[in-house]
Scaffold this motif. Structure first.
Motif, short mmCIF file in Angstrom:
data_model
loop_
_atom_site.label_atom_id
_atom_site.label_comp_id
_atom_site.label_asym_id
_atom_site.label_seq_id
_atom_site.Cartn_x
_atom_site.Cartn_y
_atom_site.Cartn_z
N LYS A 21 0.83 -1.20 0.00
CA LYS A 21 0.00 0.00 0.00
C LYS A 21 0.87 1.25 0.00
CE LYS A 21 -1.86 1.37 3.93
NZ LYS A 21 -1.48 2.76 4.14
N LYS A 22 1.86 1.28 0.85
CA LYS A 22 2.75 2.43 0.96
C LYS A 22 3.58 2.60 -0.31
CE LYS A 22 6.54 4.17 3.82
NZ LYS A 22 7.43 3.86 4.94
N HIS A 23 4.11 1.51 -0.84
CA HIS A 23 4.94 1.54 -2.06
C HIS A 23 4.16 2.11 -3.24
CE1 HIS A 23 8.04 0.34 -4.89
NE2 HIS A 23 7.10 -0.25 -5.61
N ARG A 24 2.90 1.76 -3.35
CA ARG A 24 2.06 2.22 -4.45
C ARG A 24 1.41 3.58 -4.20
NH1 ARG A 24 -0.18 -1.55 -8.63
NH2 ARG A 24 1.35 -3.21 -8.65
N GLY A 25 1.55 4.10 -2.98
CA GLY A 25 0.96 5.40 -2.64
C GLY A 25 -0.55 5.35 -2.54
N LEU A 26 -1.07 4.22 -2.05
CA LEU A 26 -2.51 4.01 -1.97
C LEU A 26 -3.01 4.11 -0.53
CD1 LEU A 26 -2.70 0.87 -4.28
CD2 LEU A 26 -3.40 3.18 -4.88
N THR A 27 -4.30 4.30 -0.41
CA THR A 27 -4.99 4.13 0.86
C THR A 27 -5.42 2.68 0.94
OG1 THR A 27 -7.13 4.63 -0.12
CG2 THR A 27 -5.88 6.51 0.77
N TRP A 28 -5.96 2.27 2.09
CA TRP A 28 -6.49 0.90 2.18
C TRP A 28 -7.61 0.71 1.16
CZ3 TRP A 28 -3.82 -2.82 4.08
CH2 TRP A 28 -2.93 -2.59 5.12
N LYS A 29 -8.46 1.72 1.00
CA LYS A 29 -9.54 1.64 0.00
C LYS A 29 -8.96 1.48 -1.40
CE LYS A 29 -13.36 4.30 -1.94
NZ LYS A 29 -14.11 5.57 -1.84
N GLY A 30 -7.93 2.26 -1.72
CA GLY A 30 -7.30 2.17 -3.02
C GLY A 30 -6.70 0.81 -3.29
N LEU A 31 -6.06 0.23 -2.28
CA LEU A 31 -5.48 -1.11 -2.41
C LEU A 31 -6.58 -2.14 -2.69
CD1 LEU A 31 -2.86 -2.76 -2.29
CD2 LEU A 31 -3.32 -3.11 0.14
N LEU A 32 -7.67 -2.02 -1.98
CA LEU A 32 -8.80 -2.94 -2.18
C LEU A 32 -9.37 -2.81 -3.60
CD1 LEU A 32 -10.80 -4.98 -0.93
CD2 LEU A 32 -12.15 -3.03 -0.19
N LEU A 33 -9.51 -1.57 -4.07
CA LEU A 33 -10.06 -1.36 -5.42
C LEU A 33 -9.10 -1.84 -6.50
CD1 LEU A 33 -11.71 2.13 -4.91
CD2 LEU A 33 -12.86 -0.08 -5.15
N GLU A 34 -7.79 -1.67 -6.30
CA GLU A 34 -6.81 -2.20 -7.25
C GLU A 34 -6.89 -3.73 -7.28
OE1 GLU A 34 -4.51 -0.74 -9.44
OE2 GLU A 34 -5.75 1.02 -9.05
N GLY A 35 -7.06 -4.35 -6.13
CA GLY A 35 -7.21 -5.80 -6.07
C GLY A 35 -8.44 -6.26 -6.81
N GLU A 36 -9.54 -5.54 -6.65
CA GLU A 36 -10.78 -5.88 -7.36
C GLU A 36 -10.57 -5.81 -8.86
OE1 GLU A 36 -15.12 -4.23 -8.60
OE2 GLU A 36 -13.50 -2.91 -7.97
N LYS A 37 -9.89 -4.76 -9.33
CA LYS A 37 -9.64 -4.60 -10.75
C LYS A 37 -8.83 -5.77 -11.30
CE LYS A 37 -7.14 -1.04 -11.86
NZ LYS A 37 -6.56 0.24 -12.31
N LYS A 38 -7.81 -6.19 -10.56
CA LYS A 38 -6.96 -7.31 -10.99
C LYS A 38 -7.76 -8.62 -11.05
CE LYS A 38 -3.04 -9.39 -11.88
NZ LYS A 38 -2.75 -9.61 -13.27
#
Length: 45
Positions: A21-38
């Motif tokens: 999350k930190k490496h990608r500059g995301l929030t927890w919500k952002g990480l979850l949404l990126e996971g959903e997209k993948k």
């Protein structure tokens, strides 16, 4: 707004995801949404 509580299996799992999350500059919500997209990209309809 909906609030979600996430429980991790152990500290190692939490730290691994926190670093990603930190490496990608995301929030927890952002990480979850990126996971959903993948998952949607990798899952045929």
């Amino acid at each position: 707004m909906v609030a979600i509580r996430i429980e991790f299996d152990d500290d190692e799992q939490y730290e691994r995801l926190k670093e990603l999350k930190k490496h990608r500059g995301l929030t927890w919500k952002g990480l979850l949404l990126e996971g959903e997209k993948k998952v949607r990209e990798d899952t045929p309809e």
